[in-house]
Design a protein around this motif. Structure first.
Motif, short mmCIF file in Angstrom:
data_model
loop_
_atom_site.label_atom_id
_atom_site.label_comp_id
_atom_site.label_asym_id
_atom_site.label_seq_id
_atom_site.Cartn_x
_atom_site.Cartn_y
_atom_site.Cartn_z
N ARG A 1 21.55 -7.42 1.52
CA ARG A 1 21.11 -6.28 0.97
C ARG A 1 19.63 -6.50 0.28
N SER A 2 19.43 -7.80 -0.28
CA SER A 2 18.27 -8.20 -0.92
C SER A 2 17.23 -8.37 0.31
N LEU B 1 4.70 3.85 -2.54
CA LEU B 1 4.92 5.25 -2.51
C LEU B 1 3.95 6.03 -3.74
N VAL C 1 9.05 3.41 -11.64
CA VAL C 1 7.60 3.50 -11.34
C VAL C 1 7.45 4.71 -10.42
N VAL C 2 8.51 5.15 -9.54
CA VAL C 2 8.48 6.23 -8.76
C VAL C 2 8.54 7.42 -9.93
N LEU D 1 8.29 1.11 -1.47
CA LEU D 1 8.64 1.80 -2.55
C LEU D 1 7.35 1.70 -3.63
N LEU D 2 6.73 0.42 -3.35
CA LEU D 2 5.57 0.12 -4.51
C LEU D 2 4.67 0.79 -3.93
N LEU E 1 11.32 -2.79 -0.59
CA LEU E 1 10.49 -2.79 -1.89
C LEU E 1 8.73 -2.56 -1.72
N VAL F 1 11.85 -0.20 -10.19
CA VAL F 1 11.20 0.66 -8.86
C VAL F 1 11.24 2.32 -9.25
N VAL G 1 15.41 -4.78 -11.11
CA VAL G 1 14.30 -4.34 -10.01
C VAL G 1 14.37 -2.99 -9.58
N ARG H 1 16.44 -4.91 0.86
CA ARG H 1 15.44 -4.65 -0.06
C ARG H 1 14.14 -5.11 -0.12
N MET I 1 18.81 -7.82 -10.03
CA MET I 1 18.63 -6.71 -9.04
C MET I 1 18.78 -5.67 -9.64
N SER J 1 5.16 7.97 -11.17
CA SER J 1 4.23 8.41 -10.49
C SER J 1 4.24 9.98 -10.24
#
Lengths: 434, 330
Positions: B27-28, B41, A11-12, B38-39, B35, A8, A4, B31, A1, A15
């Protein structure tokens, strides 16, 4: 987790970083005091030729001053747009070449460094330069926006063998003689004289000179467009008539814009061409220097003795400094270097042009008859294009009008004083209102 | 299952684990919802930067008197209200007249180009539906124009269209003997047709590709059934192929329309900065109005007008076609 989340975040961040650099991208004026960026216009037969000519000189400059110059050679077709983009974004080179006819237009954007007394002093003073060349460095009464680098003028180039075959003893000096010679030359699929009907700038150069010969300027004394005066209409019509009435220009020339008229000349398909310093192009097309002759560009007949008659525009390249350069001192050093006698002699020889620097002009290398004609023209009978902010627009709208008129002539449609006037009227109304 | 069986002896451990386990999926789950956003974004930010911001700047510019005197700092240009728009749509004055003429030329051009692209693409796709020797080769060959860089392809066409040395006149005039003298293609009235040829050549492979993909979704047994019922090729195309391609075609035509109407590269590379009057497409016309005459305010106003027009056309089109699709989907 966690991985991940890290991905993320990565990536942000990436960008965001990317968008940040996208805003502030480009090099240029962010250079350190030890580097300069230089945009050179394409002068030689190709961009590669230019790099070969300029790079050793830039290396020499680096040796003398410790300042590295990053060179980019830009083709003509892109140059003005690149300058405009650089002007809007503020992300330009430190030093750049500009076509001298754009001086006043670019001056009005306020992006170029004004050459006031102090800046001129740093490069040896105004008196180093030939007057006619200084005449196209910006609007009269303002500090120049650039300094002259290479000078050129129009002359009449003719094919010696074709002249001999047609029984023409000496090169024409007046327009009537050009037409007479052209008619003798125009047979068996050959043409008298070549034009570049779809090249807007070239169209402007030609009709501007003819306009001067008819007493028209295309702009009033206070800088307003004046495209439809009798003289202007007569000038444009006279130029189109070479094809439409006298038939000494091949109709195909109406779509020429890539110097095809020079290829035609080099391949013995056209007897004459009005051009600025084409010797390099001729030799690259396989035409030996002894095969062509050069004479001053023609003047109107029947009006002798009125003093020097205009027969060319002052053509040339100027060197300008971007106002927001971070390395003004280095830029001034570079301009001084490029306008020094040695560099002027070397570079102008390489490009077949004439130095706009008086002392460099005295070099025996420029005594060659083909260059002597150009030097004399610049000294006595060349006029600068109107130094008004709207010059660049004038090139576009009137150049396009001439292009359309050539298209009419090539298609066999009649070109009359009225049709010329109508096109010029339309062109004038397309100019931005002020 | 097994966990509950093992659970009783190690109760505390399980109790400890339960909240954790229970929290973890929640939580996941959150997420998992976040997610994708976010991807998305980065793309969204870039989209904003690359499209929306310049568009808004363009709209702002259209209300300014933006000439060479202000381009270095266009924020300082004086506001001019609707002046740029009145100049652009004053159809009695040359600027407005030229814009209207360019707009009408573009409309006619787009209808012809999209129509021909669709027709050629569909015909080729149907033709290549049957399996035969060389089908793969032809499919690849047909996609070549789509794969070539636009600049390289169009500049080649420009060479071919040259009056004196071009291939087109060599074939048409020298070999087939059409016309008294070689025709001009890059200037004058013929330039419209030259541009159309290049545009169709460039555009139809996309139609071909799209229709070919659409055809894969039509069950073969429908054709077999139709054939058993005695329907010929034409009847099959009319009653099975075309209706099944309906939704594909709706998107295809819209995309082709937008691309063709806005096409800048083709006329710019083919004709240079000043297009002949007969082939003066609106994108190049706006470019010339802004960048060649340094009249960026008027150019921006023209762009905004073009944007509005395309929005209206697209909106009406989507409304009409989506109504059709709902009924056909049900």
């Amino acid at each position: 987790m966690r991985r991940v989340r890290a991905a993320v975040t990565g990536v942000v961040t990436l960008s965001l970083a990317f968008t940040a650099t996208a805003c502030g991208g480009g090099d240029g004026s962010e250079s350190s005091p030890k580097t300069l960026t230089y945009w050179a216009s394409n002068q030689g037969a190709s961009l590669e030729v230019d790099k070969k000519v300029l790079q050793p000189e830039l290396d020499q400059f680096e040796k003398e001053t410790g300042i590295k110059v990053k060179l980019e050679v830009i083709p003509w077709s892109d140059l003005l747009n690149r300058i405009l983009t650089a002007t809007t974004s503020g992300q330009g080179p430190d030093i750049l070449n500009i076509g001298n006819t754009w001086s006043a237009s670019l001056q009005s954007t306020g992006a170029l460094l004004p050459w006031d007394a102090k800046n001129l002093e740093a490069i040896g003073g105004k008196d180093r330069f030939v007057d006619s060349a200084l005449g196209s460095t910006g609007a009269p009464g303002k500090d120049p926006a650039a300094v002259p680098l290479y000078s050129m003028a129009y002359a009449l180039y003719y094919n010696k063998q074709m002249f001999k075959d047609a029984g023409i003893a000496k090169p024409p000096t007046t327009w009537d003689e050009v037409i007479a010679a052209g008619k003798k030359l125009s047979k068996d699929g050959k043409a008298g004289i070549g034009v570049e009907g779809s090249n807007l700038s070239n169209n402007i150069h030609q009709v501007f000179v003819l306009g001067k010969q008819h007493g028209a300027d295309f702009f009033t004394a206070d800088g307003k467009p004046d495209f439809t005066s009798d003289g202007a209409v007569a000038a444009v019509k006279q130029y189109i008539d070479l094809m439409a009435v006298h038939k000494i220009v091949a109709p195909g020339n109406a779509e020429y814009a890539q110097n095809q008229s020079l290829s035609d000349f080099a391949k013995d398909k056209t007897g004459m061409v009005l051009w600025q310093t084409p010797s390099q192009t001729f030799s690259s097309q396989g035409m030996a220097p002894e095969e062509w002759g050069v004479a001053p560009a023609p003047v109107p007949s029947g009006k002798p003795g009125q003093g020097a008659q205009t027969n060319s525009m002052v053509a040339g390249i100027n060197l300008a400094v971007f106002k927001n350069t971070k390395n003004l001192d280095g830029a001034l050093k570079f301009v001084k270097f490029m306008t020094s006698d040695e560099e002027q002699i070397l570079l102008n020889k390489a490009y077949g042009s004439v130095p706009p620097v008086k002392s460099a002009q005295k070099d025996p290398g420029f005594a060659d008859p083909s260059l002597a004609v150009i030097r004399d023209t610049l000294a006595t009978s060349a006029a600068a294009l109107p130094q008004v902010p709207e010059e660049s627009q004038f090139e576009t709208v009137v150049g396009t009008a001439v292009k359309e008129l050539f298209a009419d002539a090539a298609a066999g449609r009649p070109v009359t004083t009225e049709s010329v006037k109508a096109k010029l009227e339309k062109a004038q109304q397309q100019m931005p209102k002020k | 299952m097994t966990e509950t069986a093992v659970a009783p002896p190690t109760e505390p451990a399980v109790r400890k684990a339960t909240p954790g386990e229970a929290r973890a999926p929640r939580r996941s789950g959150r997420r998992r919802i976040a997610l994708p956003y976010l991807l998305l974004l980065p793309a969204l930010l870039l989209e904003l930067l690359v499209h929306l911001v310049p568009m808004l700047m363009g709209i702002a510019m259209s209300f300014k008197e933006l000439t060479q005197f202000y381009i270095r700092n266009w924020g300082e240009a004086p506001w001019s209200g609707l002046d740029n728009y009145t100049v652009a749509i004053d159809f009695d004055a040359p600027v407005g007249q030229a814009l209207l003429k360019s707009f009408l030329t573009t409309c006619l051009f787009t209808v012809l180009s999209v129509g021909l692209c669709w027709l050629l693409g569909t015909a080729a796709a149907i033709f290549l539906q049957e399996n035969f020797r060389g089908r793969g080769f032809l499919r690849t060959l047909f996609l070549v124009p789509y794969a070539l860089p636009v600049y390289a392809a169009v500049i080649t066409w420009a060479f071919m269209f040259q009056r004196d040395n071009g291939l087109i006149n060599h074939v048409l005039h020298d070999q087939l003997g059409i016309g008294d003298s070689p025709a001009f293609w890059l200037i004058g009235d013929n330039s419209f047709w030259a541009l159309l040829v290049v545009s169709v050549w460039k555009g139809w492979p996309f139609a071909f590709l799209t229709v070919m993909a659409g055809l894969q979704n039509i069950p073969r047994d429908m054709y077999e059934a139709a054939a058993l019922d005695g329907a010929g090729v034409w009847k099959q195309i009319r009653h099975i192929t075309l209706p099944s391609l309906r939704s594909v075609n709706q998107v295809l035509v819209l995309v082709l329309f937008l691309w063709t109407f806005n096409d800048f590269n083709t006329p710019f590379v083919l004709f240079g900065k000043a297009a002949p009057e007969a082939a003066d497409l609106i994108s190049l016309h706006i470019y010339q109005s802004s960048f060649q005459t340094w009249n960026f305010g008027t150019g921006s106003a023209m762009s905004v007008l073009l944007l509005l027009f395309l929005l209206v056309v697209t909106g009406v089109y989507l409304l009409l076609t989506s109504r059709g699709r709902k009924t056909s989907d049900v």
